[in-house]
Design an enzyme around this catalytic site. Structure first.
Site, mmCIF file in Angstrom:
data_model
loop_
_atom_site.group_PDB
_atom_site.id
_atom_site.type_symbol
_atom_site.label_atom_id
_atom_site.label_comp_id
_atom_site.label_asym_id
_atom_site.label_seq_id
_atom_site.Cartn_x
_atom_site.Cartn_y
_atom_site.Cartn_z
ATOM 1 N N LYS A 80 4.710 -93.246 -12.295
ATOM 2 C CA LYS A 80 3.268 -93.859 -11.589
ATOM 3 C C LYS A 80 3.778 -94.938 -10.756
ATOM 4 C CE LYS A 80 0.391 -96.653 -13.851
ATOM 5 N NZ LYS A 80 0.329 -97.759 -12.861
ATOM 6 N N ASP B 79 3.912 -100.471 -17.208
ATOM 7 C CA ASP B 79 4.423 -101.724 -17.228
ATOM 8 C C ASP B 79 3.627 -103.033 -17.901
ATOM 9 O OD1 ASP B 79 2.777 -101.899 -15.193
ATOM 10 O OD2 ASP B 79 4.150 -102.755 -13.586
ATOM 11 N N GLU C 234 1.871 -98.450 -7.904
ATOM 12 C CA GLU C 234 0.743 -99.034 -7.651
ATOM 13 C C GLU C 234 0.812 -98.784 -6.064
ATOM 14 O OE1 GLU C 234 0.530 -102.690 -9.426
ATOM 15 O OE2 GLU C 234 0.640 -101.683 -11.497
ATOM 16 N N ASP D 296 5.976 -95.704 -15.845
ATOM 17 C CA ASP D 296 5.598 -96.526 -14.829
ATOM 18 C C ASP D 296 6.761 -97.208 -13.926
ATOM 19 O OD1 ASP D 296 3.531 -97.689 -13.505
ATOM 20 O OD2 ASP D 296 2.860 -98.990 -15.092
ATOM 21 N N GLU E 230 -8.240 -98.644 -11.376
ATOM 22 C CA GLU E 230 -8.467 -99.786 -12.317
ATOM 23 C C GLU E 230 -9.483 -100.779 -11.838
ATOM 24 O OE1 GLU E 230 -4.784 -101.262 -13.999
ATOM 25 O OE2 GLU E 230 -5.745 -102.998 -15.048
HETATM 26 O O1 KIV Z 1 0.673 -100.758 -17.171
HETATM 27 C C1 KIV Z 1 -0.410 -100.137 -17.669
HETATM 28 O O2 KIV Z 1 -0.554 -100.014 -18.506
HETATM 29 C C2 KIV Z 1 -1.139 -99.527 -16.443
HETATM 30 C C3 KIV Z 1 -2.622 -99.024 -17.222
HETATM 31 C C4 KIV Z 1 -3.366 -100.206 -17.379
HETATM 32 C C5 KIV Z 1 -3.125 -97.929 -16.343
HETATM 33 O O3 KIV Z 1 -0.760 -99.487 -15.274
#
Ligand code: KIV
Length: 275
Positions: free
Chosen positions: A113, A44, A115, A83, A182
């Protein structure tokens, strides 16, 4: 060879490092795939490096599906992870499973993914129970930028470091197949990597992680709004693009472009008939 959640696990078991980059479009994904990258994250971060927002919060499910589908059309062997954008999984477990399902069905990625640590484990459990592999994301989780008070390194004091370690164990236990770390101090990231059996993918988390990821515009020198300390620039495409754009403008203005080889011919006879 197709990279899968199983090959990621095998790579960790064999001590082989996992390479990942972000991508947001077909042609970039195709090049990365050709280079034999293990995994592509349609992050994202799209919101910042492609759409020009100040942070990732405005990114929508529609944005993510659109770009994930484009990347999947270009990536044949890389594991593509889509994401989940802000507020697509935080409100309820039902939302989380529904939106993860959309990303997979419509975006055609092989994993999603999200968070967070212990607080999102119910979502991780429910999504993995729906046969959708989940990559977790700990440390500086950009969707929490307002709660953190800025983009800052996480886990520096004992309590915060312990919480990160516990969160990593919790997401593994909830079924995540990998976890992004991160902006986490290198020694803590190494300890976490040794304490869990799923691969850790570091960004600003040192060499002790099981794999690495970078935002591709950062590593190619294409995004100049800010460059985090952890970024290594492998080339400076930004300067090359700028020069190419300037050359093009100059040639258009002078008439040097297009030349004969860039144009299509027609017989003089046909043209004469039009006068
Ligand atoms: O959104 C993204 O690109 C990420 C990476 C930095 C791991 O979450």
């Amino acid at each position: 060879m197709k990279n899968t959640v199983s090959t990621f696990k095998e790579q960790k078991a064999k001590g082989q490092k996992i390479s990942m980059l972000t991508a947001y479009d077909y042609s970039t994904a195709k090049l990365m795939d050709q280079a034999e990258i293990n995994g592509i994250l349609v992050g994202d971060s799209l919101g910042m490096v492609v759409l020009g927002y100040e942070d990732t919060l405005p990114v929508t499910m529609e944005d993510m599906i659109h770009h994930t589908a484009a990347v999947c059309r270009g990536a044949k062997n890389a594991l593509v992870v889509g994401d989940m954008p802000f507020m697509s999984y935080q409100v309820s477990i039902e939302d989380a499973v529904y939106n993860a399902g959309r990303l997979m069905k419509e975006g055609k990625c092989q994993a999603v993914k999200l968070e967070g640590g212990a607080s999102v484990c119910p979502q991780i459990r429910a999504i993995t129970n729906a046969s959708i592999p989940v990559m977790a994301h700990l440390g500086l989780t950009p969707q929490s930028v307002n709660a953190f008070g800025g983009f800052k390194v996480q886990g520096k004091n004992e309590d915060a470091a312990r919480k990160l370690l516990e969160d990593a164990k919790a997401v593994e236990e909830a079924g995540a197949f990998a976890v992004v770390l991160e902006c986490v101090p290198a020694k803590l990231a190494e300890l976490i990597s040794k304490s869990i059996s799923i691969p850790t993918i570091g960004i600003g988390a040192g060499a002790g992680c099981d794999g690495q990821i970078l935002v591709y515009q950062d590593m190619l020198g294409m995004f100049s709004d800010f460059t985090p300390k952890f970024v290594k620039q492998y080339t400076n495409i930004g300067d090359m693009m700028l020069q190419a754009f300037r050359n093009y403008i100059t040639e258009v203005e002078s008439g040097a472009f297009p030349a004969k080889e860039h144009t299509f011919a027609i017989s003089d006879e046909v043209i004469q008939k039009l006068y």
